[in-house]
Design a protein around this motif. Structure first.
Motif, PDB file in Angstrom:
ATOM      1  N   UNK A 282       0.821  -1.138   0.081  1.00  0.00           N
ATOM      2  CA  UNK A 282      -0.109   0.148   0.031  1.00  0.00           C
ATOM      3  C   UNK A 282       0.763   1.103  -0.135  1.00  0.00           C
ATOM      4  N   UNK A 283       0.578   2.226  -0.701  1.00  0.00           N
ATOM      5  CA  UNK A 283       1.409   3.375  -0.922  1.00  0.00           C
ATOM      6  C   UNK A 283       1.143   4.128   0.447  1.00  0.00           C
ATOM      7  N   UNK A 284       2.424   4.919   0.938  1.00  0.00           N
ATOM      8  CA  UNK A 284       2.318   5.860   1.908  1.00  0.00           C
ATOM      9  C   UNK A 284       1.387   6.935   1.837  1.00  0.00           C
ATOM     10  N   UNK A 285       1.146   7.313   0.729  1.00  0.00           N
ATOM     11  CA  UNK A 285       0.134   8.184   0.360  1.00  0.00           C
ATOM     12  C   UNK A 285      -1.326   7.493   0.729  1.00  0.00           C
ATOM     13  N   UNK A 286      -1.290   6.621   0.319  1.00  0.00           N
ATOM     14  CA  UNK A 286      -2.892   5.910   0.540  1.00  0.00           C
ATOM     15  C   UNK A 286      -3.097   5.934   2.021  1.00  0.00           C
ATOM     16  N   UNK A 287      -1.964   5.383   2.869  1.00  0.00           N
ATOM     17  CA  UNK A 287      -2.067   5.596   4.233  1.00  0.00           C
ATOM     18  C   UNK A 287      -2.257   6.810   4.875  1.00  0.00           C
ATOM     19  N   UNK A 288      -1.766   7.721   4.353  1.00  0.00           N
ATOM     20  CA  UNK A 288      -2.097   8.920   5.021  1.00  0.00           C
ATOM     21  C   UNK A 288      -3.387   9.529   4.689  1.00  0.00           C
ATOM     22  N   UNK A 289      -3.849   8.941   3.438  1.00  0.00           N
ATOM     23  CA  UNK A 289      -5.365   9.466   3.156  1.00  0.00           C
ATOM     24  C   UNK A 289      -6.382   8.527   4.102  1.00  0.00           C
ATOM     25  N   UNK A 290      -6.209   7.512   4.255  1.00  0.00           N
ATOM     26  CA  UNK A 290      -6.941   6.855   5.088  1.00  0.00           C
ATOM     27  C   UNK A 290      -7.004   7.303   6.374  1.00  0.00           C
ATOM     28  N   UNK A 291      -6.005   7.885   6.937  1.00  0.00           N
ATOM     29  CA  UNK A 291      -5.720   8.597   8.160  1.00  0.00           C
ATOM     30  C   UNK A 291      -6.666   9.919   8.422  1.00  0.00           C
ATOM     31  N   UNK A 292      -6.718  10.535   7.236  1.00  0.00           N
ATOM     32  CA  UNK A 292      -7.118  11.875   6.823  1.00  0.00           C
ATOM     33  C   UNK A 292      -8.707  11.790   7.044  1.00  0.00           C
ATOM     34  N   UNK A 293      -9.440  10.669   6.358  1.00  0.00           N
ATOM     35  CA  UNK A 293     -11.013  10.484   6.404  1.00  0.00           C
ATOM     36  C   UNK A 293     -11.201   9.646   7.469  1.00  0.00           C
ATOM     37  N   UNK A 294     -10.484   9.045   8.385  1.00  0.00           N
ATOM     38  CA  UNK A 294     -10.942   8.448   9.293  1.00  0.00           C
ATOM     39  C   UNK A 294     -11.336   7.038   9.304  1.00  0.00           C
ATOM     40  N   UNK A 295     -10.808   6.887   8.265  1.00  0.00           N
ATOM     41  CA  UNK A 295     -10.899   5.169   7.660  1.00  0.00           C
ATOM     42  C   UNK A 295     -10.141   4.210   8.683  1.00  0.00           C
ATOM     43  N   UNK A 296      -8.854   4.669   8.554  1.00  0.00           N
ATOM     44  CA  UNK A 296      -7.708   3.810   9.210  1.00  0.00           C
ATOM     45  C   UNK A 296      -6.766   4.759   9.877  1.00  0.00           C
ATOM     46  N   UNK A 297      -6.639   4.948  10.983  1.00  0.00           N
ATOM     47  CA  UNK A 297      -5.618   5.696  11.796  1.00  0.00           C
ATOM     48  C   UNK A 297      -4.525   4.784  12.430  1.00  0.00           C
ATOM     49  N   UNK A 298      -3.371   5.043  12.663  1.00  0.00           N
ATOM     50  CA  UNK A 298      -2.468   4.377  13.259  1.00  0.00           C
ATOM     51  C   UNK A 298      -2.709   4.436  14.557  1.00  0.00           C
ATOM     52  N   UNK A 299      -2.248   3.476  15.482  1.00  0.00           N
ATOM     53  CA  UNK A 299      -2.481   3.384  16.864  1.00  0.00           C
ATOM     54  C   UNK A 299      -1.775   4.216  17.717  1.00  0.00           C
ATOM     55  N   UNK A 300      -0.577   4.705  17.100  1.00  0.00           N
ATOM     56  CA  UNK A 300       0.225   5.921  17.763  1.00  0.00           C
ATOM     57  C   UNK A 300       0.880   6.803  16.854  1.00  0.00           C
ATOM     58  N   UNK A 301       0.790   8.075  17.283  1.00  0.00           N
ATOM     59  CA  UNK A 301       1.219   9.187  16.606  1.00  0.00           C
ATOM     60  C   UNK A 301       2.231   9.935  17.512  1.00  0.00           C
ATOM     61  N   UNK A 302       3.503   9.827  17.242  1.00  0.00           N
ATOM     62  CA  UNK A 302       4.759  10.293  18.017  1.00  0.00           C
ATOM     63  C   UNK A 302       4.629  12.031  17.739  1.00  0.00           C
ATOM     64  N   UNK A 303       5.232  12.579  18.720  1.00  0.00           N
ATOM     65  CA  UNK A 303       5.289  14.076  18.723  1.00  0.00           C
ATOM     66  C   UNK A 303       5.891  14.579  17.346  1.00  0.00           C
ATOM     67  N   UNK A 304       6.910  13.789  16.904  1.00  0.00           N
ATOM     68  CA  UNK A 304       7.764  14.164  15.684  1.00  0.00           C
ATOM     69  C   UNK A 304       7.105  13.817  14.468  1.00  0.00           C
TER      70      UNK A 304
END
Length: 252
Positions: A15-37
């Motif tokens: 899966x492309x990195x761009x697709x993973x970020x898009x899933x996160x943006x639309x609330x379909x699939x967000x990662x369990x952790x998002x670090x400060x960086x």
């Protein structure tokens, strides 16, 4: 618990990195952790959800529907849906292979691709209902079963189909040379035609006679989606067979 970076997930699940970020943006699939960086970390459960999303996308479902389905569907239901989708794709591929074989066999039979004959043939194959009704008019169920199992079809890639195509081409060569049905070549063709016919009709002469009666009619042949064989080719073969049957030793 093991976590995976965005790059690792992208590589692991294709899966492309761009697709993973898009899933996160639309609330379909967000990662369990998002670090400060800004680094995103995905758990094994996140990967499983992403795999489910990938499978549901194969069903051509909109992302909004996928979001709703993920809230309700079990893994078993998901696999059933995926299996049904694969079956549909197999059927589509099978139809594509048949159409490709039809084109190849048409070229082998005619020496070139004749669209005026090929297009109606493929269109008719895609509209089977009308042809099936005509089959029911001309043949009983047992006869249909025998013919549909043994009748050579242009969409098949088989030695039997090639034998019939070669026979037709040899007859056309005889006609081009001016050879008569009683010639040596004509009688060899008659012998081979009888052998192939006996195999095709399972030794039933009555079924063979009924089929060839329909085969002689361009209109009826078209109704049951048979490839249009030239009238002079059929006439040559029939006359050669009649002569051969009166004197079956003539070709030896």
């Amino acid at each position: 618990m093991k976590f995976h970076s965005t790059g690792e997930v992208a590589k692991k699940l294709n899966i492309s990195v761009r697709t993973l970020r898009y899933y996160d943006q639309i609330g379909l699939m967000s990662p369990s952790q998002k670090l400060n960086n800004g680094k995103r970390l995905y758990s094994d459960n996140d990967l499983l959800r992403l795999e489910k999303i990938t499978i549901l996308k194969l069903l051509d479902l909109p992302l909004n529907d996928i979001r709703k389905i993920l809230l309700k569907i079990t893994t078993e239901q998901l696999l059933y849906a995926h299996r049904d989708s694969l079956k549909e794709k197999i059927e589509e591929l099978h139809a594509a292979i048949q159409n490709t074989n039809t084109i190849l066999n048409t070229i082998y039979l005619e020496g070139e691709l004749k669209w005026e004959q090929l297009v109606p043939l493929i269109n008719a194959a895609q509209k089977k209902e009308a042809a099936d009704k005509k089959w029911n008019e001309y043949f009983d169920q047992q006869e249909q079963s025998t013919l549909k199992e043994r009748l050579p079809k242009l969409e098949q890639d088989s030695p039997q189909v090639r034998k019939w195509i070669t026979l037709v081409r040899r007859i056309e060569l005889c006609l081009a040379r001016g050879d008569e049905p009683e010639s040596e070549e004509g009688q060899i063709i008659a012998e081979e035609a009888l052998l192939l016919s006996n195999e095709m009709f399972a030794g039933c002469e009555e079924l063979g006679d009924k089929f060839y009666e329909i085969r002689r009619s361009p209109e009826k042949s078209k109704e049951i989606n048979l490839y249009p064989v030239k009238e002079e080719v059929l006439h040559f073969m029939e006359e050669a067979i009649q002569i051969y049957e009166k004197n079956p030793q003539v070709s030896n």
